[in-house]
Design a protein around this motif. Structure first.
Motif, PDB file in Angstrom:
ATOM      1  N   ASP A   1       0.854  -1.181   0.000  1.00 42.72           N
ATOM      2  CA  ASP A   1       0.000   0.000   0.000  1.00 42.72           C
ATOM      3  C   ASP A   1       0.893   1.236   0.000  1.00 42.72           C
ATOM      4  OD1 ASP A   1      -2.951   1.084   0.713  1.00 42.72           O
ATOM      5  OD2 ASP A   1      -1.413   2.297   1.706  1.00 42.72           O
TER       6      ASP A   1
ATOM      7  N   LEU B   1       0.383   4.527   0.539  1.00 42.49           N
ATOM      8  CA  LEU B   1       0.277   5.505   1.614  1.00 42.49           C
ATOM      9  C   LEU B   1       0.879   4.990   2.913  1.00 42.49           C
ATOM     10  CD1 LEU B   1      -3.168   7.289   1.178  1.00 42.49           C
ATOM     11  CD2 LEU B   1      -0.880   8.079   0.556  1.00 42.49           C
ATOM     12  N   VAL B   2       0.728   3.707   3.187  1.00 45.29           N
ATOM     13  CA  VAL B   2       1.376   3.130   4.368  1.00 45.29           C
ATOM     14  C   VAL B   2       2.886   3.169   4.193  1.00 45.29           C
ATOM     15  CG1 VAL B   2       1.663   1.055   5.755  1.00 45.29           C
ATOM     16  CG2 VAL B   2      -0.613   1.693   4.948  1.00 45.29           C
TER      17      VAL B   2
ATOM     18  N   THR C   1       4.183   6.633   4.631  1.00 45.58           N
ATOM     19  CA  THR C   1       4.213   7.043   6.033  1.00 45.58           C
ATOM     20  C   THR C   1       5.549   6.663   6.655  1.00 45.58           C
ATOM     21  OG1 THR C   1       1.810   6.778   6.223  1.00 45.58           O
ATOM     22  CG2 THR C   1       3.072   6.795   8.263  1.00 45.58           C
TER      23      THR C   1
ATOM     24  N   ALA D   1     -11.929   9.699   3.410  1.00 44.74           N
ATOM     25  CA  ALA D   1     -10.784   8.960   3.952  1.00 44.74           C
ATOM     26  C   ALA D   1      -9.483   9.465   3.341  1.00 44.74           C
ATOM     27  CB  ALA D   1     -10.963   7.466   3.697  1.00 44.74           C
ATOM     28  N   PHE D   2      -9.490   9.699   2.039  1.00 41.24           N
ATOM     29  CA  PHE D   2      -8.295  10.212   1.366  1.00 41.24           C
ATOM     30  C   PHE D   2      -7.904  11.577   1.921  1.00 41.24           C
ATOM     31  CE2 PHE D   2      -6.196  12.396  -2.225  1.00 41.24           C
ATOM     32  CZ  PHE D   2      -5.231  11.466  -2.566  1.00 41.24           C
TER      33      PHE D   2
ATOM     34  N   ARG E   1      -8.480  12.807   4.894  1.00 47.80           N
ATOM     35  CA  ARG E   1      -7.926  12.650   6.235  1.00 47.80           C
ATOM     36  C   ARG E   1      -6.531  12.014   6.185  1.00 47.80           C
ATOM     37  NH1 ARG E   1      -8.459  15.309   9.152  1.00 47.80           N
ATOM     38  NH2 ARG E   1     -10.518  15.100  10.065  1.00 47.80           N
ATOM     39  N   GLN E   2      -6.346  11.003   5.369  1.00 48.64           N
ATOM     40  CA  GLN E   2      -5.040  10.339   5.274  1.00 48.64           C
ATOM     41  C   GLN E   2      -3.953  11.297   4.806  1.00 48.64           C
ATOM     42  OE1 GLN E   2      -6.291   7.291   2.595  1.00 48.64           O
ATOM     43  NE2 GLN E   2      -6.829   5.827   4.211  1.00 48.64           N
ATOM     44  N   LEU E   3      -4.255  12.097   3.779  1.00 48.83           N
ATOM     45  CA  LEU E   3      -3.249  13.012   3.239  1.00 48.83           C
ATOM     46  C   LEU E   3      -2.916  14.127   4.229  1.00 48.83           C
ATOM     47  CD1 LEU E   3      -1.803  12.961   0.409  1.00 48.83           C
ATOM     48  CD2 LEU E   3      -3.689  11.355   0.705  1.00 48.83           C
TER      49      LEU E   3
ATOM     50  N   THR F   1      -3.035  13.866   7.496  1.00 50.97           N
ATOM     51  CA  THR F   1      -2.213  13.218   8.524  1.00 50.97           C
ATOM     52  C   THR F   1      -0.784  13.049   8.040  1.00 50.97           C
ATOM     53  OG1 THR F   1      -4.160  12.031   9.362  1.00 50.97           O
ATOM     54  CG2 THR F   1      -1.994  11.171   9.981  1.00 50.97           C
ATOM     55  N   LEU F   2      -0.615  12.626   6.800  1.00 47.87           N
ATOM     56  CA  LEU F   2       0.718  12.434   6.239  1.00 47.87           C
ATOM     57  C   LEU F   2       1.432  13.769   6.022  1.00 47.87           C
ATOM     58  CD1 LEU F   2       2.675  10.286   5.332  1.00 47.87           C
ATOM     59  CD2 LEU F   2       1.456  10.142   3.152  1.00 47.87           C
TER      60      LEU F   2
END
Length: 290
Positions: free
Chosen positions: A62, A64-65, A68, A93-94, A96-98, A100-101
């Motif tokens: 993955d 994004l993982v 990270t 979700a995208f 929020r993930q971006l 956070t990253l």
């Protein structure tokens, strides 16, 4: 011109420890960016070049993982996936993930987004196969993500996505937003119009990963985007080198820069090749690009 490396997220590159090692080495060697494919299923059935380099392994990480881990292992280098297939993702979700990253990395992430290809990455899971519908989904997806990144209360009622009075915080560190690069075929006008609305364009050759788009076509792309832009904010045009890293040549790098290219990404399809190319440092017209 800034320089990055562009690596698969499959085969031996599915080992996140290997990706972290390569990202650290790239930062130490002076590269500006570290970018990964964003494939859900392995690409080896679709390209003889990819199959020959990566073998028949079905291992896929993955992105994004993996990124990270890259973010925590580096301090300066920019990074992202090229490109996330928005129609198989959820915009909230995208978003929020971006964010956070972005915050984890101190504002170094780039959001690469596209329609997604090949089609089996959609049909295998009962997702939308029609390219026109996926194009409309990408436009809505990005509109909603961009609004959610403002930190304001968002109401959105589209044909594909809905949001009822939601506020997502914190907001990104980068302003006015996390850069959004559109990835798409370089020969079509519609992706250029889509890309002009955002922060960058990474056009793909019809013969990817073996052949690159010519400087003349890049000049045409840059002109189309420039005439379609409604703001004067910074904009990136990305060139992905061929799989053998023989194109562009030292003699043509300056031609691409004059045509409007701001990022040159060097591809590598084996870990050994990636290590060597990273060690040599970023390419330059003086001859290190060889």
């Amino acid at each position: 011109m800034r320089y990055g490396v562009y690596l698969p997220n499959q085969g031996d590159f599915a080992d996140v420890g290997v990706l972290v090692e390569l990202a650290r080495s790239a930062e130490a060697a002076g590269w500006d960016g570290f970018f990964l494919w964003d494939e859900l299923l392995p690409l080896h059935p679709h390209s003889d070049t990819v199959r020959a380099a990566l073998g028949e392994s079905d291992d896929v990480a993955d992105p994004l993982v993996a990124l990270t881990a890259v973010a925590t292992a580096t301090e300066r280098i920019r990074f992202g996936s090229l490109v996330a297939a928005a129609p198989r993702l959820r915009p909230e979700a995208f978003a929020r993930q971006l964010v956070t990253l972005d915050r984890l990395s101190g504002g170094r992430v780039v959001a690469g987004v596209g329609l997604g290809d090949p089609a089996d990455q959609f049909t295998a899971f009962g997702l939308e196969p029609d390219l026109r519908i996926r194009a409309a989904m990408v436009d809505e997806f990005l509109d909603l993500v961009n609004r959610l990144w403002t930190g304001d209360r968002v109401g959105f009622d589209g044909a594909h996505y809905t949001c009822h009075g939601v506020t997502l915080r914190p907001t990104p560190l980068q302003r006015p937003r996390i850069p959004i690069w559109i990835g798409a075929g370089g020969s079509h006008r519609a992706p250029r119009r889509r890309a002009a609305r955002w922060d960058g364009f990474a056009p793909a050759s019809e013969q990817w990963p073996d052949v690159v788009i010519s400087p003349e076509t890049y000049a045409e792309i840059a002109t189309d985007i420039r005439t379609s832009r409604t703001t004067d904010t910074p904009y990136d045009v990305v060139l992905i080198g061929n799989a053998a890293a023989t194109e562009p040549t030292p003699a043509t790098i300056s031609q691409y820069e004059q045509a409007g290219v701001t990022w040159l990404l060097t591809q590598a399809l084996t870990v050994a090749d990636a290590r060597e190319r990273i060690r040599l440092g970023p390419p330059d017209p003086g001859g290190r690009y060889e």
